[in-house]
Design an enzyme around this catalytic site. Structure first.
Site, short mmCIF file in Angstrom:
data_model
loop_
_atom_site.label_atom_id
_atom_site.label_comp_id
_atom_site.label_asym_id
_atom_site.label_seq_id
_atom_site.Cartn_x
_atom_site.Cartn_y
_atom_site.Cartn_z
N LYS A 1 0.85 -1.21 0.00
CA LYS A 1 0.00 0.00 0.00
C LYS A 1 0.88 1.25 0.00
CE LYS A 1 -4.56 -1.06 0.33
NZ LYS A 1 -4.72 -2.45 0.53
N LYS B 1 -4.62 -11.84 -14.39
CA LYS B 1 -5.46 -12.31 -13.28
C LYS B 1 -6.73 -11.44 -13.23
CE LYS B 1 -5.53 -12.47 -8.25
NZ LYS B 1 -6.07 -11.46 -7.44
N LYS C 1 -10.85 -6.78 -9.71
CA LYS C 1 -11.61 -5.55 -9.93
C LYS C 1 -10.69 -4.35 -10.15
CE LYS C 1 -12.51 -4.94 -5.02
NZ LYS C 1 -11.79 -6.19 -4.69
P1 ADP Z 1 -9.88 -8.43 -6.39
O1 ADP Z 1 -8.54 -8.87 -6.92
O2 ADP Z 1 -10.91 -8.39 -7.46
O3 ADP Z 1 -9.77 -7.15 -5.59
P2 ADP Z 1 -10.10 -9.61 -3.80
O4 ADP Z 1 -8.67 -9.30 -3.52
O5 ADP Z 1 -11.17 -8.83 -3.09
O6 ADP Z 1 -10.34 -9.54 -5.38
O7 ADP Z 1 -10.29 -11.18 -3.57
C1 ADP Z 1 -11.24 -11.77 -2.74
C2 ADP Z 1 -10.98 -13.25 -2.77
O8 ADP Z 1 -11.11 -13.79 -4.11
C3 ADP Z 1 -9.56 -13.63 -2.32
O9 ADP Z 1 -9.64 -14.80 -1.53
C4 ADP Z 1 -8.82 -13.92 -3.61
O10 ADP Z 1 -7.81 -14.89 -3.42
C5 ADP Z 1 -9.93 -14.45 -4.53
N1 ADP Z 1 -9.65 -14.06 -5.92
C6 ADP Z 1 -9.72 -12.82 -6.44
N2 ADP Z 1 -9.42 -12.80 -7.76
C7 ADP Z 1 -9.11 -14.07 -8.10
C8 ADP Z 1 -8.70 -14.71 -9.31
N3 ADP Z 1 -8.57 -14.04 -10.44
N4 ADP Z 1 -8.48 -16.04 -9.28
C9 ADP Z 1 -8.64 -16.74 -8.14
N5 ADP Z 1 -9.02 -16.20 -6.95
C10 ADP Z 1 -9.25 -14.90 -6.92
#
Ligand code: ADP
Ligand code: TRP
Length: 322
Positions: free
Chosen positions: A112, A191, A194
């Site tokens: 961060k 990957k 969001k």
């Molecule tokens: P983002 O990357 O969209 O911000 P988060 O960090 O909020 O998603 O992820 C929430 C959960 O979803 C975590 O446990 C993360 O490991 C899983 N996750 C997010 N994106 C993926 C992905 N592309 N493939 C597998 N797991 C994911």
């Protein structure tokens, strides 16, 4: 009996990366163990100061979406973190056991700062609140993704230190790796996340979803050319939804030629719709009955509070507050 516990940040509209990377394994916990605790980590999300109305909506959205995806509140204690506010008291007590050096080593915090965030104290002590979440409920197993593993190690360090000083009060948790470490690719092949604007939502409008699927990036091979399924984002996503037979069939078509990416995208859209159809139906029912969702979270908070207050009695006694 082993208690499994996990928390979910209410950080945005859920996408299929979240589903296959986290939601599905959380929902499966209820079948795999008799004692599961799942909560929506709204206090953690305050570290990035969301708009109040947005936070309220997201918490509700996550609750509805998890229930729609099959979380069964009869089997799992499902609640909102802030409804059991003694977690903040435990956090303070644990703060007094936590070296500043330990927190300075947190990757998430360093990331961060590297991204130019002006770090607040909440962001800095985020792992201590997470430790409090876990230790308050005497969790044995905590399913975590790779990004959260260090936080769990910190929880163990903090708990071990506490126990050394005050006696065997806290349960030392273990990380639990579910074995489903799929990284779901987004529409651009990176990957899905969001933050990259490449997501396919779980509960998006079918028309918008179709548009997103049709926009998945591919190489520029023509219709008649043979194609490699193993390097193609469409195929990687299709595999998540399709049976092994369906996967083999599509792979065969790719290799044979005369099968365009447009065809594969339409097959992916159909598979996506079929897969989520029962969950979409359940979600509509839940949206039509807001009282039910409120009641689930209220009952979850009551059950969680009972566990939490028992732990806090022991902790307060141990540290000399009672
Ligand atoms: P983002 O990357 O969209 O911000 P988060 O960090 O909020 O998603 O992820 C929430 C959960 O979803 C975590 O446990 C993360 O490991 C899983 N996750 C997010 N994106 C993926 C992905 N592309 N493939 C597998 N797991 C994911
Ligand atoms: N920090 C976790 C995440 O961002 C969410 C979380 C909060 C959590 N408290 C927890 C996860 C306790 C497991 C256990 O994904």
């Amino acid at each position: 009996m082993k208690r499994v516990l996990t928390g979910i940040q209410p950080s945005g509209v859920l996408h299929i990366g979240n589903y296959f990377g986290a939601i599905r394994s959380t929902v499966r916990l209820q079948e795999e163990c008799d004692d599961a605790v799942v909560f929506i980590a709204d206090l953690h999300s305050l570290t990035v100061q969301p708009k109040p109305e947005e936070l309220r909506e997201r918490v509700r959205g996550v609750a509805v979406d998890f229930l729609a995806c099959g979380l069964d509140p009869e089997k799992v204690i499902f609640f909102r973190q802030s409804d059991v506010n003694v977690v903040c008291e435990l956090m303070w007590i644990l703060n007094c056991q936590t070296g500043v050096g330990l927190l300075e080593r947190a990757h998430s915090y360093k990331d961060k700062i590297a991204k130019g965030f002006a770090p607040n104290n909440g962001l800095f002590s985020y792992p201590v609140l997470m430790a409090a979440d876990i230790l308050l409920y005497h969790a044995n197993l905590v399913p975590v993704g790779k990004d959260q593993k260090q936080h769990l190690e910190m929880t163990r360090d903090i708990a071990i230190r506490f126990n050394q000083q005050y006696g065997d009060v806290l349960t030392i948790p273990e990380p639990y790796i579910s074995g489903e470490v799929a990284v779901v690719p987004g529409t651009d092949g990176q990957k899905m996340s969001k933050s990259y604007n490449n997501t396919i939502e779980i509960f998006g409008e079918p028309k918008a979803i179709k548009k997103k699927i049709m926009s998945i990036q591919t190489d520029s091979k023509g219709l008649e050319e043979p194609k490699d399924p193993d390097t193609c984002t469409i195929f990687a996503l299709y595999k998540l939804f399709a049976t092994p037979e369906q996967q083999a069939e599509m792979a065969e078509r790719y290799r044979a030629g005369n099968y365009g990416y447009g065809h594969a995208k339409l097959a992916l859209f159909d598979a996506y719709m079929d897969f989520f159809a029962p969950m979409r139906k359940r979600r509509e029912e839940l949206l039509a009955d807001p009282g039910y969702v409120d009641a689930v979270l209220k009952r979850g908070a009551e059950r969680a509070s009972e566990l939490a207050h028992a732990t806090m009695d022991e902790v307060r006694k141990a540290v000399g507050l009672r």
